[in-house]
Scaffold this motif. Structure first.
Motif, mmCIF file in Angstrom:
data_model
loop_
_atom_site.group_PDB
_atom_site.id
_atom_site.type_symbol
_atom_site.label_atom_id
_atom_site.label_comp_id
_atom_site.label_asym_id
_atom_site.label_seq_id
_atom_site.Cartn_x
_atom_site.Cartn_y
_atom_site.Cartn_z
ATOM 1 N N GLN B 225 15.884 -26.123 -15.434
ATOM 2 C CA GLN B 225 15.575 -25.644 -13.624
ATOM 3 C C GLN B 225 16.411 -26.815 -12.724
ATOM 4 O OE1 GLN B 225 11.696 -25.067 -12.010
ATOM 5 N NE2 GLN B 225 11.574 -23.257 -13.798
ATOM 6 N N GLY B 290 14.293 -31.080 -16.031
ATOM 7 C CA GLY B 290 13.239 -30.616 -16.263
ATOM 8 C C GLY B 290 13.241 -29.473 -14.539
ATOM 9 N N ILE B 291 11.437 -29.340 -14.625
ATOM 10 C CA ILE B 291 11.647 -28.918 -13.173
ATOM 11 C C ILE B 291 11.465 -29.729 -12.029
ATOM 12 C CG2 ILE B 291 10.229 -27.344 -13.927
ATOM 13 C CD1 ILE B 291 7.698 -28.393 -13.102
ATOM 14 N N PRO B 292 12.025 -29.213 -11.278
ATOM 15 C CA PRO B 292 12.383 -30.241 -10.339
ATOM 16 C C PRO B 292 11.734 -31.599 -8.985
ATOM 17 C CG PRO B 292 13.189 -27.675 -9.350
ATOM 18 C CD PRO B 292 12.035 -28.421 -10.581
ATOM 19 N N ASP B 293 10.003 -31.533 -9.190
ATOM 20 C CA ASP B 293 9.053 -32.498 -8.506
ATOM 21 C C ASP B 293 9.241 -33.242 -10.061
ATOM 22 O OD1 ASP B 293 9.374 -30.839 -6.683
ATOM 23 O OD2 ASP B 293 7.023 -30.262 -6.716
ATOM 24 N N ALA B 294 8.951 -32.944 -11.522
ATOM 25 C CA ALA B 294 9.717 -33.874 -12.409
ATOM 26 C C ALA B 294 10.381 -34.870 -12.540
ATOM 27 C CB ALA B 294 8.827 -32.516 -13.737
#
Ligand SMILES: Cc1cc2nc3c(=O)[nH]c(=O)nc-3n(C[C@H](O)[C@H](O)[C@H](O)COP(=O)(O)OP(=O)(O)OC[C@H]3O[C@@H](n4cnc5c(N)ncnc54)[C@H](O)[C@@H]3O)c2cc1C
Lengths: 419, 494
Positions: B225, B290-294
């Motif tokens: 992502q 990975g996913i944005p916040d992570a």
């Protein structure tokens, strides 16, 4: 001379290794004696002696998977790896660990956890499996698919050929292409190319945070399709498991299709994923479940249980899962790995011939879909009526066996033609 | 040294005729001019094949193998010839089977997450095609613009993203192969964990010595992502190496963690303008996905680790152009060396990551004791080094010294608990180092593997194992002869 006294004389030959007469039954047969070597050198000496005496050896780890493969076809002694249980080398910052093959996965995980690491494998039926057993049986667990398995994480091994020769391959570095990867040959081999004595694995950091979500889709097809859409989003998901009503009933006393989503990662990653999945799912998402791994795995524990695993491309998962349910098999599907595991209910009155035929027909169907069906655990009777592994016959496997176990004494008969 | 095999000795005409009958006139090369392109890969070793065959189907390959057996000729499978260990050099002549015409993507199966491919498909071609569907195939050797997937499987190739995703073998579900007796076999299946011993896993990385890969089913994965690429600048290689350990210690596994030292920055930057500071002692190229916040959270951890190890600057790529520039510097580094120096020799060793600082110091000391400049751009996260020695081939005896120096560097890797190749393979080049790693029993077991597949001299003789029947021992002397001629353009002695 009576058979008893012959056995005694034979076991005397091994007296340096403190043989104990008899031992736990394997495939309904009593071992002549059991030895428990304490080092690679001892393994080598025992195998060499057995080779000269043409004595068959069945290798036993934690005995969680002794009902796998063909029935052992000769009288045998047991080489038990329980005392091969030390850590040989562990450098957390290198993300590698070398351990003796009899160490249980639980002990390994415990050691790694102290340093915030783990081997990302949760094979059935439990972490009591020995690491050597885990490699040679090829069992993987619910994380498989999203995470690697033993055949991927193995970096090197020390093994003992069927004539006692000690062979090392690979190394203790995370990336290595020096020579043939002999250690990979042992993955899924049921110990047919010698004794695995030491293994080196790549390990990973333990996720800081994890969560288990529970979703109740209305049908298999809806469950599979939701699972696939979640997996295609690149979330830090460790597994998506769809349980049939029978399995859900055993676990949670709730006879519905349930989709369990196991998430692991940093705090933010887990939180963001839960939020995103809740928004995506048309069904309510319950995040109060704690763990299911162990429950799911122990459902299939026990020597006489009939446990099958089907691997089939994702597009056929729903179809095959329905068929298995119709066959009265309690199933769950690991969607990421595209594998369905199940227990066939049986009782004393079950006609094993009929069951073998049914499983045989199912195997034909999944083979047409480029998949496989293997029997991971079953009674001697059933395993004598159907080839448990269903592996395609490759003449090179027979050749390799002749090279690595010239007298065919290690786990005789387990793979290949059972006759 | 180019070894020509006299036609008369082997009476090639009937062989060529038989091959033409099977694959057609346009698929068989046998004149000296046509064969030149098949004498070498990206290393120094050269040898002329007797015939080159360019088949289109697996059945054709099966027939070609049977004919070669009948005429007792060795067979050397070949992809793009970008190999860095002499793997596709036909050192004993014979028939080169080039897979470049079997280059079709047979099926991109998004639903089942696999791709079915002919072996001649170029790595980047697959990645580009998958990207349009939001998917990718993870292994990405720096040579991905030219190398074939068959070559990748045969060498179990790695790449910058191996750190998180593993090498090629971890992404292969099924192989169709032609064995030394001409039989066609399928290893693995379209699903993970096929029952039975993992012959698929054994075959990957066998460098064309066990058979020819004719079809590959590879796993594909969704594109992440979110993606963040960072450049961390350090005064020394040692502090950059420490940052690598510190990142891992914090529980973050970036998808890529690459290092470039001062010598290579000075070569790359003026030519590619990747944005690496010219006065840096070393830079780390770090990628997190990975996913944005992570990704944001992990990049904070990475920044903290780099700062704690003394990073003077940490830059995050803010656009895809900037990201691509940063990567261009890394991926085009070898080409840049070629433009800057008349010749170089690139090594491939692997060491436990914690030994990196010491090993790097020792490597530079050895190179300088021989008077060679040594540039380093490598997969630091995996401990996979590529020390590159630059030299002028006109200097007398220089190749002997290069090889001697290279040998010492390999020895450093082995002594630190590492190995002689992390991704390029043993090929021809490193067979004599195998004994540093393995005992005779280990090597005999490897020989057993070869024999189980068929006679050892059928496929790619003299590769991987030392002391093969009729194979030269070591090759330093030969290389010296090879260098007798004039070297005008840059040569890669890899
Ligand atoms: C600039 C540059 C950068 C590179 N970067 C990397 C990198 O980052 N990581 C890495 O791992 N490598 C790298 N390499 C090395 C090389 O590109 C890889 O080894 C690649 O996989 C070789 O593919 P190829 O198609 O060129 O194979 P070739 O060089 O033609 O052959 C390589 C070997 O594979 C065998 N082979 C080829 N095709 C088949 C087949 N179909 N069946 C059986 N055997 C076969 C050959 O016999 C030979 O032994 C790099 C090379 C260069 C020149």
């Amino acid at each position: 001379m009576s058979q008893d006294s012959e056995t005694k004389i034979l076991s005397q030959t091994f007296k340096a290794f403190k043989p104990e007469l008899g031992g736990r039954l394997i495939d309904g047969q009593e071992p002549l004696f059991t030895v428990k070597p304490e080092s690679v050198e001892e393994v080598s000496a025992i195998v060499e002696l057995a080779y000269t005496k043409e004595l068959a050896l069945v290798i036993a780890g934690s005995r969680t998977a002794m009902c796998m493969g063909n029935v052992v076809n000769r009288p045998f002694a047991v080489l038990d790896t329980a005392n091969l249980n030390s850590i040989v080398e562990y450098v957390p910052e290198d993300l590698t660990i070398t351990v003796e093959a009899g160490m249980t996965l639980a002990t390994l995980q415990f050691t790694l956890a102290e340093y915030g690491q783990y081997l990302p494998i949760n094979p059935p039926p439990s972490d009591e499996i020995s690491v050597g057993g885990m490699l040679v049986t090829g069992v993987a667990g619910t994380w498989r698919g999203q995470l690697p398995s033993a055949r991927d994480l193995i970096l090197g091994a020390t093994t003992v050929k069927g004539d006692g020769t000690v062979v090392r391959s690979g190394g203790r570095v995370v990336k290595n292409v020096t020579g043939y990867d002999l250690h990979r040959l042992h993955a899924g081999s049921l110990g047919s190319f010698g004794v695995v004595a030491e293994t080196t694995f790549k390990v990973l950091p333990l996720p800081v945070s994890s969560a288990m979500l529970r979703i109740e889709p209305k049908s298999i097809a809806a469950g599979v399709s939701l699972a696939k859409s979640l997996l295609n989003k690149g979330f830090p998901i460790r597994s998506v498991v769809l349980t049939s009503p029978a399995v859900s009933g055993l676990m949670l006393s709730k006879e519905e299709f349930i989709l369990f989503v196991d998430i692991g990662g940093s705090d933010v990653a887990v939180r963001q994923t839960i939020t995103a999945i809740s928004a995506l799912s048309v069904y309510p998402v319950d995040s109060t479940v704690i763990t299911i791994g162990q429950q799911l795995r122990s459902i299939f524990e026990g020597d006489n249980r009939i446990v099958v695993r089907v691997g089939v491309p994702q597009q056929y998962i729903a179809e095959i899962m329905s068929q298995m349910i119709e066959m009265n098999i309690a199933v769950f599907a690991n969607i990421a790995a595209s594998q369905i595991s199940g227990e066939c209910f049986s009782s004393d009155s079950t006609d094993m011939k009929e069951l073998a035929d049914q499983l045989g027909s199912l195997r034909e169907i999944v083979k047409r879909y480029h998949g496989y069906l293997m029997i991971e655990n079953a009674s001697v009777e059933l395993r004598s009526k159907i080839d448990p592994s269903g592996a395609s016959k490759l003449s090179v496997v027979d050749e390799l066996r002749r090279k690595f176990d010239p007298a065919q004494i290690i786990n005789p008969g387990r793979i290949g033609d059972s006759k | 040294m180019v070894r020509f095999f006299k036609r008369s000795r082997h009476k090639p005409e009937p062989l060529v005729r038989e091959l033409i009958k099977v694959v057609g006139i346009n698929q068989v090369l046998y004149t000296a001019e046509d064969l030149i392109g098949y004498e070498y890969d990206a290393t120094i070793e050269r040898a002329a094949p007797e015939v080159v065959v360019l088949p289109h189907t697996t059945d054709e390959i099966s027939s070609v193998v049977k004919i070669c057996r009948q005429y007792n000729r060795p067979i050397v499978p070949r992809g793009s010839g970008s190999g860095l260990s002499g793997g596709s050099v036909p050192i004993k002549g014979g028939v080169v089977v080039s897979l470049t015409r079997m280059n079709k993507i047979l099926d991109i199966n998004i639903e089942n997450r696999y791709a079915v491919l002919q072996p001649g498909v170029i790595n980047l071609q697959l990645q580009d095609r998958l990207a349009t569907e939001g998917f990718t195939y993870a292994p990405d050797p720096s040579s991905q613009r030219i190398c074939t997937l068959g070559g990748n499987v045969a060498n179990n190739s790695g790449g910058p993203h191996t750190l998180a995703h593993g090498s090629t073998v971890n992404h292969i579900l099924e192989l169709e192969v032609v064995l030394p007796n001409g039989d066609i076999a399928r290893l693995g299946s379209r699903v993970l964990d096929t029952p039975g011993p993992d012959i698929r896993g054994l075959f990957a990385g066998s460098e064309g010595t066990l058979g020819i890969i004719t079809e590959i089913t590879a796993q594909i994965i969704p594109l992440p992502q979110s993606l963040k690429t960072m450049l961390a600048v350090f005064d020394t290689v040692t502090s950059a190496s420490e940052a690598v350990s510190s990142i891992i210690r914090r529980g973050v596994i970036p998808v890529a963690l690459e290092m470039l030292d001062q010598e290579i920055i000075k070569i790359v930057e003026p030519r590619i303008q990747a944005g690496y500071p010219l006065d840096a002692g070393a830079v780390l190229l770090i990628e997190i996905e990975g996913i944005p916040d992570a990704v944001d959270a992990d990049s904070e951890l990475v920044k903290a680790a780099c700062e704690a190890s003394g990073a003077s600057e940490i830059r995050v790529a803010t656009s895809s152009e900037e990201r691509e520039k940063l990567w261009e510097g890394r991926k085009a580094a070898i080409g840049a060396i070629g433009a800057a120096y008349p010749a170089f020799y690139l090594l491939d060793g692997v060491v436990p990551r914690t030994k990196l600082p010491q090993v790097m110091e020792d490597v530079l000391a050895v190179a300088s004791s021989y008077g060679f400049k040594c540039a380093n751009m490598f997969h630091a996260g995996d401990g996979n080094l590529h020390p590159t020695l630059m030299f002028d081939p006109q200097n007398e005896g220089v190749l002997d010294r290069v090889l001697e120096c290279a040998g010492e560097i390999m020895r450093i890797c082995v002594d630190s608990g590492g190995a002689i190749t992390g991704e390029h393979g043993v090929g021809l080049e490193k067979t004599s180092y195998m004994e540093w790693i393995y005992s005779q029993d280990d090597l005999d077991a490897m020989e057993n593997i070869r024999e189980a597949f068929g006679p050892a001299d059928v496929f790619n003789p003299c590769k991987i194992l030392p002391n093969g029947h009729g194979c030269a021992v070591g090759h330093a002397a030969e290389i010296n002869i090879a260098m007798g001629g004039n070297q005008t353009s840059a040569d890669i002695y890899i």
